[in-house]
Design a protein around this motif. Structure first.
Motif, PDB file in Angstrom:
ATOM      1  N   LEU A 216     -12.104 -12.297   4.979  1.00 26.73           N
ATOM      2  CA  LEU A 216     -11.392 -11.512   3.968  1.00 26.73           C
ATOM      3  C   LEU A 216     -12.282 -10.420   3.374  1.00 26.73           C
ATOM      4  N   GLY A 217     -13.590 -10.655   3.347  1.00 24.16           N
ATOM      5  CA  GLY A 217     -14.501  -9.645   2.808  1.00 24.16           C
ATOM      6  C   GLY A 217     -14.497  -8.376   3.641  1.00 24.16           C
ATOM      7  N   VAL A 218     -14.281  -8.520   4.948  1.00 27.32           N
ATOM      8  CA  VAL A 218     -14.271  -7.364   5.850  1.00 27.32           C
ATOM      9  C   VAL A 218     -13.060  -6.479   5.573  1.00 27.32           C
ATOM     10  N   VAL A 219     -11.879  -7.093   5.389  1.00 28.67           N
ATOM     11  CA  VAL A 219     -10.655  -6.305   5.209  1.00 28.67           C
ATOM     12  C   VAL A 219     -10.556  -5.700   3.807  1.00 28.67           C
ATOM     13  N   ALA A 220     -11.254  -6.309   2.836  1.00 30.37           N
ATOM     14  CA  ALA A 220     -11.113  -5.873   1.438  1.00 30.37           C
ATOM     15  C   ALA A 220     -11.451  -4.405   1.242  1.00 30.37           C
ATOM     16  N   GLY A 221     -12.538  -3.950   1.852  1.00 31.92           N
ATOM     17  CA  GLY A 221     -12.978  -2.583   1.593  1.00 31.92           C
ATOM     18  C   GLY A 221     -12.539  -1.571   2.620  1.00 31.92           C
ATOM     19  N   MET A 222     -11.820  -2.014   3.657  1.00 32.87           N
ATOM     20  CA  MET A 222     -11.528  -1.102   4.755  1.00 32.87           C
ATOM     21  C   MET A 222     -10.044  -0.878   5.010  1.00 32.87           C
ATOM     22  N   CYS A 223      -9.195  -1.879   4.718  1.00 32.28           N
ATOM     23  CA  CYS A 223      -7.792  -1.823   5.143  1.00 32.28           C
ATOM     24  C   CYS A 223      -6.860  -1.253   4.079  1.00 32.28           C
ATOM     25  N   ASP A 224      -5.821  -0.559   4.546  1.00 26.04           N
ATOM     26  CA  ASP A 224      -4.759  -0.079   3.658  1.00 26.04           C
ATOM     27  C   ASP A 224      -3.748  -1.194   3.406  1.00 26.04           C
ATOM     28  N   ARG A 225      -3.402  -1.927   4.486  1.00 30.25           N
ATOM     29  CA  ARG A 225      -2.467  -3.044   4.377  1.00 30.25           C
ATOM     30  C   ARG A 225      -3.017  -4.246   5.119  1.00 30.25           C
ATOM     31  N   ILE A 226      -2.508  -5.422   4.750  1.00 30.13           N
ATOM     32  CA  ILE A 226      -2.964  -6.667   5.367  1.00 30.13           C
ATOM     33  C   ILE A 226      -1.757  -7.497   5.778  1.00 30.13           C
ATOM     34  N   ALA A 227      -1.838  -8.089   6.964  1.00 31.67           N
ATOM     35  CA  ALA A 227      -0.835  -9.058   7.419  1.00 31.67           C
ATOM     36  C   ALA A 227      -1.542 -10.405   7.553  1.00 31.67           C
ATOM     37  N   VAL A 228      -1.002 -11.424   6.900  1.00 30.41           N
ATOM     38  CA  VAL A 228      -1.584 -12.763   6.953  1.00 30.41           C
ATOM     39  C   VAL A 228      -0.782 -13.584   7.959  1.00 30.41           C
ATOM     40  N   MET A 229      -1.471 -14.111   8.976  1.00 26.84           N
ATOM     41  CA  MET A 229      -0.793 -14.886  10.024  1.00 26.84           C
ATOM     42  C   MET A 229      -1.182 -16.354   9.947  1.00 26.84           C
ATOM     43  N   TYR A 230      -0.192 -17.198  10.233  1.00 26.15           N
ATOM     44  CA  TYR A 230      -0.454 -18.629  10.321  1.00 26.15           C
ATOM     45  C   TYR A 230       0.460 -19.232  11.384  1.00 26.15           C
ATOM     46  N   ALA A 231      -0.138 -19.927  12.359  1.00 24.51           N
ATOM     47  CA  ALA A 231       0.616 -20.636  13.399  1.00 24.51           C
ATOM     48  C   ALA A 231       1.656 -19.754  14.089  1.00 24.51           C
ATOM     49  N   GLY A 232       1.237 -18.548  14.467  1.00 29.66           N
ATOM     50  CA  GLY A 232       2.117 -17.670  15.231  1.00 29.66           C
ATOM     51  C   GLY A 232       3.162 -16.934  14.435  1.00 29.66           C
ATOM     52  N   LYS A 233       3.049 -16.964  13.122  1.00 32.93           N
ATOM     53  CA  LYS A 233       4.004 -16.254  12.261  1.00 32.93           C
ATOM     54  C   LYS A 233       3.246 -15.381  11.251  1.00 32.93           C
ATOM     55  N   VAL A 234       3.854 -14.257  10.888  1.00 32.11           N
ATOM     56  CA  VAL A 234       3.332 -13.447   9.777  1.00 32.11           C
ATOM     57  C   VAL A 234       3.952 -14.010   8.504  1.00 32.11           C
ATOM     58  N   VAL A 235       3.128 -14.644   7.665  1.00 29.81           N
ATOM     59  CA  VAL A 235       3.673 -15.298   6.474  1.00 29.81           C
ATOM     60  C   VAL A 235       3.690 -14.371   5.252  1.00 29.81           C
ATOM     61  N   GLU A 236       2.820 -13.336   5.275  1.00 27.57           N
ATOM     62  CA  GLU A 236       2.806 -12.397   4.137  1.00 27.57           C
ATOM     63  C   GLU A 236       2.216 -11.071   4.577  1.00 27.57           C
ATOM     64  N   THR A 237       2.812  -9.976   4.115  1.00 29.19           N
ATOM     65  CA  THR A 237       2.264  -8.640   4.352  1.00 29.19           C
ATOM     66  C   THR A 237       2.307  -7.857   3.053  1.00 29.19           C
ATOM     67  N   GLY A 238       1.366  -6.947   2.888  1.00 26.69           N
ATOM     68  CA  GLY A 238       1.346  -6.115   1.684  1.00 26.69           C
ATOM     69  C   GLY A 238       0.121  -5.231   1.677  1.00 26.69           C
ATOM     70  N   THR A 239       0.002  -4.416   0.648  1.00 25.86           N
ATOM     71  CA  THR A 239      -1.194  -3.600   0.501  1.00 25.86           C
ATOM     72  C   THR A 239      -2.379  -4.523   0.222  1.00 25.86           C
ATOM     73  N   THR A 240      -3.565  -3.991   0.371  1.00 28.79           N
ATOM     74  CA  THR A 240      -4.769  -4.790   0.120  1.00 28.79           C
ATOM     75  C   THR A 240      -4.775  -5.308  -1.315  1.00 28.79           C
ATOM     76  N   ASP A 241      -4.380  -4.474  -2.265  1.00 27.43           N
ATOM     77  CA  ASP A 241      -4.326  -4.906  -3.671  1.00 27.43           C
ATOM     78  C   ASP A 241      -3.299  -6.021  -3.869  1.00 27.43           C
ATOM     79  N   ASP A 242      -2.148  -5.898  -3.210  1.00 27.41           N
ATOM     80  CA  ASP A 242      -1.117  -6.941  -3.313  1.00 27.41           C
ATOM     81  C   ASP A 242      -1.646  -8.286  -2.845  1.00 27.41           C
TER      82      ASP A 242
END
Length: 335
Positions: A216-242
């Motif tokens: 998570l430290g890697v994506v914090a300073g570099m990404c505009d948006r983040i997709a969180v995946m678990y067991a083959g599904k995207v469970v949450e997406t949003g901006t880095t701040d979200d």
């Protein structure tokens, strides 16, 4: 044709093994705009790399795309033949693999390997390709580029090999760069240098980046948006701040609680996520995270929740959001 550079719609991909069907991706949808940096995070086996590789037609046997549509830069990936895919790979989309030592060919020089991509996808001759390879090594911050072109991968450090991989990926100035855990094998100082380099190159070249990582430290300073995946599904997406300041899925919250926060004024214990990942041969009917969730309800085990729109592109698939919304409406109507 999609308005996005990358538009993955309801992708389902399985690996048909002797033990049965491993449902690696189950209804995955992702979008990436031009020039955007999307981070895909999740634990090992969540489907991060499989999603990215399928976009390039690199799904390993016995994997097979069994549903959904994949669009990239005007191409409908599902309908492309292997010859067309080869033209696209390296030219319009490139990938940086996790371990540069196993990705570089040990019997060819660095120069030969960079020039190969240039000669394959452009009309440059060998002299022009050599000059372009030298220019790329300078671009990624490698000193004495003329000397490095004549060296073999084992003669370079891990950080320099990763820079060479980035140079190869940028040879044809792709519209999309996929970085599959590009800093895993590197020490912290070199990690920071590689991430800073990728950020600078993104600004210079205007390319989009899909950054795959479990850090998570890697994506914090570099990404505009983040997709969180678990067991083959995207469970949450949003901006880095979200994702960092307003996480709404229990798995996302668990990930954030399991890493140290330097902004905390008091000492707090790190909270691990209890339990084991689900068996992908026999996934549950409901939310895949339900067996490990402390807030699990009966409906979580029976049925997968729909995405709840939290505004500004922030979406989460969790029954607790429906419960909170229902309780809020009852309380409002009661008044």
């Amino acid at each position: 044709m999609s308005e996005y550079l990358v538009d993955i719609q309801n992708e389902r991909l399985s690996f048909f093994t002797p033990a049965g069907e491993v449902k690696s991706l189950n209804d995955v949808s992702l979008k990436v705009a031009e020039g955007e940096v999307l981070g895909i995070v999740g634990e090992s086996g969540s489907g991060k790399s499989v999603t990215a590789y399928s976009l390039m037609g690199l799904t390993a046997y016995p994997g097979k795309l069994i549903g959904g549509d994949l669009y990239f830069n005007g191409h409908h990936i599902n309908e492309m033949k292997e010859r067309e895919m080869r033209k696209m790979r390296g030219n319009e989309v490139s990938i940086i693999f996790q371990d540069p030592m196993t990705s570089l060919n040990p019997v060819f020089t660095i120069g030969n390997q960079i020039m190969e991509a240039i000669l394959l996808h452009t009309d440059k001759d060998r002299k022009q390709a050599h000059d372009r390879a030298k220019e790329l090594l300078q671009l990624v911050g490698i000193n004495e580029p003329e000397k490095r072109l004549k060296q073999y991968p084992h003669e370079l450090s891990g950080g320099m090999r990763q820079r060479v991989m980035i140079a190869m990926a940028l040879a044809c100035e792709p519209k999309l760069l996929i970085a599959d855990e590009p800093t895993t094998a590197l020490d912290v100082t070199i990690q920071a240098q590689i991430l800073e380099l990728m950020t600078d190159l993104k600004k210079k070249l205007g390319m989009a980046i899909i950054l795959i990582t479990h850090d998570l430290g890697v994506v914090a300073g570099m990404c505009d948006r983040i997709a969180v995946m678990y067991a083959g599904k995207v469970v949450e997406t949003g901006t880095t701040d979200d994702i960092f300041y307003h996480p709404s899925h229990e798995y996302t919250k668990g990930l954030l609680l399991s890493v140290p926060n330097l902004n905390d004024t008091e000492h707090k214990k790190l909270v691990p996520i209890e339990g084991q990942p689900i068996d992908m041969l026999n996934p549950p009917a409901g939310c895949p995270f339900a067996p490990r969730c402390n807030s699990c309800m009966k409906i979580c085990l029976r049925k997968m929740p729909e995405y709840t729109d939290l505004g500004n592109g922030h979406q989460s698939a969790c029954w607790l959001l429906d419960k909170a919304k229902f309780e809020s409406e009852v309380q409002t109507n009661g008044k």
